[in-house]
Design an enzyme around this catalytic site. Structure first.
Site, PDB file in Angstrom:
ATOM      1  N   VAL A   1      -2.361  -3.702  -6.806  1.00 43.40           N
ATOM      2  CA  VAL A   1      -1.130  -2.744  -6.458  1.00 43.40           C
ATOM      3  C   VAL A   1      -0.600  -2.704  -4.327  1.00 43.40           C
ATOM      4  O   VAL A   1      -1.584  -2.860  -4.313  1.00 43.40           O
ATOM      5  CB  VAL A   1      -1.081  -1.280  -6.577  1.00 43.40           C
ATOM      6  CG1 VAL A   1      -2.259  -2.382  -8.313  1.00 43.40           C
ATOM      7  CG2 VAL A   1      -3.230  -1.472  -6.509  1.00 43.40           C
ATOM      8  N   SER A   2      -0.029  -2.633  -4.588  1.00 42.16           N
ATOM      9  CA  SER A   2       0.540  -2.308  -3.149  1.00 42.16           C
ATOM     10  C   SER A   2       0.204  -1.218  -2.188  1.00 42.16           C
ATOM     11  O   SER A   2      -0.393  -1.335  -1.053  1.00 42.16           O
ATOM     12  CB  SER A   2       2.141  -2.286  -2.883  1.00 42.16           C
ATOM     13  OG  SER A   2       2.350  -3.970  -3.752  1.00 42.16           O
TER      14      SER A   2
END
Length: 201
Positions: free
Chosen positions: A11-12
């Site tokens: 996930v960023s």
């Protein structure tokens, strides 16, 4: 030779949720100790958990990723990493959201050709979307600025004695350094405030 199964989840940012990707990995029976979870931007491959995964992978192993943009967002680098993983490391990759990207299937020339085309298209789309997001942000900021929205900290007000000190400096009664000292400002700040004041006068 025994095949180990791995999963890579990314996930960023720390406030994004990786549950959807983790559920998909558990449905494929990826062992918990073989799950590598990254909370970092996909702009490049200098990510600690990805580097650890790369060191663990051996020829014949299987790697699951949920979608191609979980691997990364840079078109050239995704293609380069795909080559390293499949050709140099000799592992199989399965992209769960795109069944065509499953290197266990279609090992003949046509299968490889189709897989390469799909990979290139998807990598291009992932990078294009990233570019579009940046462009939309820039356009949004420009539009907000045009409406008079100010970004960053509000400028500090000038001290009460600024106008008199500015006049004395322009009349050459004091030096620039003395004027800045009198207003308790760095020289550069005093000078830029003076220029702004003169333009607005």
């Amino acid at each position: 030779m025994s095949r180990n199964t791995y999963g890579y989840v990314r996930v960023s940012s720390t406030d994004q949720n990786e549950d959807r990707q983790l559920i998909a990995m558990r449905e494929r029976a990826v062992p918990e100790q073989n799950l590598f979870i990254e909370k970092q931007s996909g702009k490049n491959f200098e990510r600690p958990h990805y580097r650890r995964l790369l060191r663990k992978l051996k020829k014949g192993d299987l790697l699951y990723i949920k979608s191609i943009d979980r691997l990364g967002r840079n078109y050239g680098e995704i293609l380069d990493q795909w080559r390293i993983l499949t050709k140099e490391k000799g592992i199989d990759i399965v992209v769960l959201d795109m069944p065509l990207l499953d290197t266990r299937r279609g090992r003949d020339l046509m299968g490889t050709f189709l897989s390469d085309i799909v990979l290139q298209v998807l990598s291009f789309v992932a990078e294009s979307e990233r570019t579009n997001i940046r462009q939309r942000q820039a356009e949004g900021i420009a539009a907000a600025k045009a409406r008079g929205v100010r970004f960053g900290r509000p400028p500090k007000p000038v001290p009460d004695n600024f106008h008199q000190v500015h006049q004395d400096w322009r009349d050459k009664k004091i030096t620039l350094q003395q004027a800045a000292n009198a207003c308790a400002m760095p020289v550069g700040t005093f000078y830029s405030k003076a220029v702004q004041f003169e333009k607005s006068s």
